[in-house]
Design an enzyme around this catalytic site. Structure first.
Site, short mmCIF file in Angstrom:
data_model
loop_
_atom_site.label_atom_id
_atom_site.label_comp_id
_atom_site.label_asym_id
_atom_site.label_seq_id
_atom_site.Cartn_x
_atom_site.Cartn_y
_atom_site.Cartn_z
N LYS A 1 -11.52 2.58 27.86
CA LYS A 1 -11.12 1.38 28.62
C LYS A 1 -12.43 0.72 29.04
CE LYS A 1 -10.63 -0.51 32.14
NZ LYS A 1 -11.39 -1.77 32.46
N GLY B 1 -18.58 4.46 37.26
CA GLY B 1 -18.29 3.23 38.01
C GLY B 1 -18.62 3.45 39.46
N SER B 2 -17.99 2.66 40.31
CA SER B 2 -18.31 2.72 41.74
C SER B 2 -17.67 3.94 42.39
CB SER B 2 -17.82 1.45 42.42
OG SER B 2 -16.43 1.36 42.25
N THR B 3 -18.23 4.35 43.51
CA THR B 3 -17.70 5.50 44.24
C THR B 3 -16.28 5.21 44.74
OG1 THR B 3 -19.90 6.26 44.82
CG2 THR B 3 -18.11 6.98 46.26
N GLU B 4 -16.05 3.99 45.19
CA GLU B 4 -14.73 3.62 45.70
C GLU B 4 -13.66 3.83 44.63
OE1 GLU B 4 -15.19 3.65 48.96
OE2 GLU B 4 -13.01 3.41 48.70
N GLY C 1 -13.98 5.53 41.87
CA GLY C 1 -14.01 6.93 41.45
C GLY C 1 -13.12 7.82 42.30
N GLU D 1 -19.25 9.70 37.33
CA GLU D 1 -20.63 9.21 37.48
C GLU D 1 -20.52 7.97 38.36
OE1 GLU D 1 -23.28 10.52 36.32
OE2 GLU D 1 -22.66 11.78 34.64
N CYS E 1 -27.36 1.94 38.05
CA CYS E 1 -26.81 2.88 39.03
C CYS E 1 -27.92 3.66 39.73
CB CYS E 1 -25.84 3.82 38.34
SG CYS E 1 -26.55 4.58 36.89
N GLU F 1 -24.78 0.39 48.38
CA GLU F 1 -25.27 0.01 47.05
C GLU F 1 -25.05 -1.49 46.86
OE1 GLU F 1 -22.96 1.20 43.56
OE2 GLU F 1 -24.85 1.82 42.65
P1 NAD Z 1 -16.02 -0.31 38.98
O1 NAD Z 1 -15.84 0.98 39.68
O2 NAD Z 1 -15.51 -1.54 39.60
O3 NAD Z 1 -15.38 -0.26 37.52
C1 NAD Z 1 -15.71 0.76 36.58
C2 NAD Z 1 -14.60 0.85 35.56
O4 NAD Z 1 -13.42 1.32 36.19
C3 NAD Z 1 -14.23 -0.49 34.92
O5 NAD Z 1 -13.93 -0.30 33.56
C4 NAD Z 1 -12.99 -0.88 35.71
O6 NAD Z 1 -12.16 -1.77 35.00
C5 NAD Z 1 -12.33 0.47 35.92
N1 NAD Z 1 -11.38 0.54 37.04
C6 NAD Z 1 -11.33 -0.24 38.15
N2 NAD Z 1 -10.30 0.13 38.93
C7 NAD Z 1 -9.71 1.19 38.34
C8 NAD Z 1 -8.60 2.03 38.67
N3 NAD Z 1 -7.90 1.85 39.78
N4 NAD Z 1 -8.27 3.02 37.82
C9 NAD Z 1 -8.98 3.23 36.69
N5 NAD Z 1 -10.03 2.46 36.32
C10 NAD Z 1 -10.40 1.45 37.13
O7 NAD Z 1 -17.59 -0.40 38.69
P2 NAD Z 1 -18.40 -1.61 38.04
O8 NAD Z 1 -18.47 -2.70 39.05
O9 NAD Z 1 -17.90 -1.89 36.66
O10 NAD Z 1 -19.83 -0.91 37.88
C11 NAD Z 1 -20.72 -0.80 38.91
C12 NAD Z 1 -20.65 0.57 39.54
O11 NAD Z 1 -20.82 1.60 38.57
C13 NAD Z 1 -21.77 0.80 40.55
O12 NAD Z 1 -21.27 1.45 41.69
C14 NAD Z 1 -22.73 1.71 39.80
O13 NAD Z 1 -23.57 2.48 40.60
C15 NAD Z 1 -21.80 2.53 39.01
N6 NAD Z 1 -22.52 3.13 37.90
C16 NAD Z 1 -22.76 4.48 37.91
C17 NAD Z 1 -23.47 5.07 36.86
C18 NAD Z 1 -23.76 6.54 36.84
O14 NAD Z 1 -24.10 7.05 35.78
N7 NAD Z 1 -23.63 7.26 37.93
C19 NAD Z 1 -23.92 4.27 35.82
C20 NAD Z 1 -23.66 2.91 35.86
C21 NAD Z 1 -22.93 2.36 36.89
#
Ligand code: NAD
Length: 477
Positions: A173, A226-229, A231, A248, A282, A381
């Protein structure tokens, strides 16, 4: 350009017929209308992935053959590097040379895990009694890979490559802001000879397609970046079906400059630590901790450098700062700049939105000095080109400040004292510690978080473990 879902080796529009736009953040031009997948499309993709997982076409392959397919994919991706890097920059706004590095690393990651495919082994176990007991390492099954927009292809390949090496099948996705290189990557895997259904892509919203993938009973594991929230929500949604989960998540990584460092090198490291890829990294070194006696020199020179990072066309080889990914992200970043000012931090560089030829979502390279740990810009962040500078005195305070965060993704430290370097590296609660370097990556080095930055690892041998089950087999002798 119109882009559909990739399911079972076929392109198909979303079952709803809906599409969503993908925009170039540097020019505001419409790049593509992409299928807006939802639960029925996810269901079709999971079924295709499951059927393939159980099929002879995939199961019947020897481990070495899986490795050969991955190596072939690496070769094809490299041969299309400019095309992929161009698309990455157009959808994300990052500099073209940064995209080139990203795509090259994706190929490297494929090649690294190609090498692992036929080296996945169990153990023979010294149990008591008259038995021969051993472990088998088996692929976990269908993997849902949910990934963000900041390194759209690379972070996804960090999941696809070990999953496929382990013998899993994948439903991706992609991020809705930047789904295009993952969709194009389907062509690479197909051309490499992966059987239909090994790799599927359902673009769409997080709360729709993403959540449907996490909740789907036919998915065995979710690998999320993605984001902690978000996640946290993924972890909750995965609980009902007891899915394996790797998370992650975000970071607020400290980059610590001791007075005995090679100061010019530390300044360059601080600059790339926060401004590489517009700070949408990140592991960005977004908290710069500077020892008091070198503070004025470090911050003065860093601010002078930041002022030279004028936002510009990401394809121009003289540009050093691209566009942030979207208008929404620009608003978020500028919101943090306003908070920094309101809470009393001193703005020493940048702080404004910018355009290029009157278009695009850019933010100047921004530095706040005089930041205290309680301020919002020291805790949250920002995910943009905004640096918070804090001052410390001595090792103890540096470590305490460095660890004063709910996150624990990465940390940097700069010193010429080898003992201090290793002592501090041990004391920092982070999944990666860079000594006298920052933002160094390699497919062999595991990457992931402590604390609210998540658990499980991408890259390295550790990543493979996340896509394997361990089975103990007992034979009475
Ligand atoms: P995000 O959490 O908004 O989205 C990440 C992914 O999750 C997207 O594909 C999004 O469509 C999907 N998503 C959103 N809501 C969802 C749900 N309810 N259920 C399942 N999937 C859902 O993050 P973003 O804005 O795309 O990316 C930025 C964040 O990612 C930052 O917090 C960054 O630190 C983090 N990040 C972490 C790493 C790491 O390796 N630790 C690497 C890159 C980015």
């Amino acid at each position: 350009m119109r882009q559909d879902c990739w399911i079972g080796g076929q392109w198909a529009p979303a079952s709803s017929g809906r599409r969503f736009p993908v925009e170039n953040p540097a020019t505001e031009e419409l790049l593509a209308e992409v299928a807006d997948g939802d639960a029925p499309d996810v269901d079709a993709a999971v079924r295709a992935a499951r059927a393939c997982f159980e099929s002879d076409a995939w199961r019947g392959l020897a481990a070495r053959q899986r490795g050969q397919l991955l190596a072939k994919a690496a070769e094809i991706l490299e041969s299309r590097l400019v095309e992929f890097a161009t698309l990455e920059t157009r959808q994300n706004g990052k500099l073209f040379f940064e995209s080139r590095i990203e795509i090259a690393m994706s190929a490297d990651v494929l090649r690294y895990f190609a090498g692992w495919a036929d080296k996945i082994t169990g153990d023979t176990l010294p149990v008591s009694g008259n038995f021969f007991t051993y472990t088998l390492k088996e692929p976990v099954g269908v993997v849902g890979a949910i990934t963000p927009w900041n390194f759209p292809l690379n972070l996804a390949v960090w999941k696809f490559a070990p999953a496929l090496a382990a013998g899993c099948t994948v439903v991706s996705k992609p991020p809705s802001e930047a789904p295009l290189t993952i969709l194009l990557f389907a062509e690479v895997l197909e051309a490499a000879g992966f059987p239909a259904g090994t790799f599927n892509v359902v673009p769409g919203g997080g709360r729709t397609a993403g959540a449907a993938l996490v909740k789907h009973p036919g998915v065995d594991k979710i690998s999320f970046t993605g984001s902690t929230e978000v996640g946290k929500g993924v972890m909750k949604d995965a609980a009902d079906t007891v899915k394996r989960v790797t998370l992650e998540l975000g970071g607020k990584s400290p980059n610590i400059v001791f007075a005995d460092a090679d100061i010019p090198a530390a300044i360059r490291g601080a600059q790339t630590g926060i401004f590489y890829s517009k700070g949408e990294v990140c592991a960005a070194g977004s908290r710069l901790l500077v020892e008091r006696s070198v503070h004025d020199q470090v911050v003065g020179e860093l601010a002078a450098r930041a002022k030279k990072l004028v936002p510009g066309d990401p394809f121009d080889k003289n540009t050093r700062l691209g566009a942030v990914v979207s208008k929404r992200q620009q608003e978020t970043v500028l919101g943090y700049v306003a908070k920094g000012k309101a809470e009393g931090a001193a703005l020493v560089a940048g702080g404004n939105a910018a355009t290029v030829n009157g278009k695009g979502w850019y933010v100047e390279a921004t530095i706040f000095d005089g930041v205290s740990p309680a301020m919002t810009i020291a805790r949250e962040e920002i995910f943009g080109p905004v640096l918070a500078v804090l001052t410390f005195e001595g090792v103890e305070e540096a470590v305490a400040l460095g660890n004063q965060s709910m996150y624990g993704l990465a940390a940097g430290l700069w010193t010429k004292d080898i003992q201090k370097a290793h002592r501090v590296a041990r004391a920092l609660k982070a999944g990666t510690v860079w000594i006298n370097t920052y933002n160094s990556y390699d497919p062999a080095a595991p990457f992931g978080g402590y604390k609210a930055s998540g658990f499980g690892r991408d890259l390295g041998r550790e990543a493979l473990e996340g896509y394997l089950e361990t089975k103990s087999v007992w034979v009475a002798l």
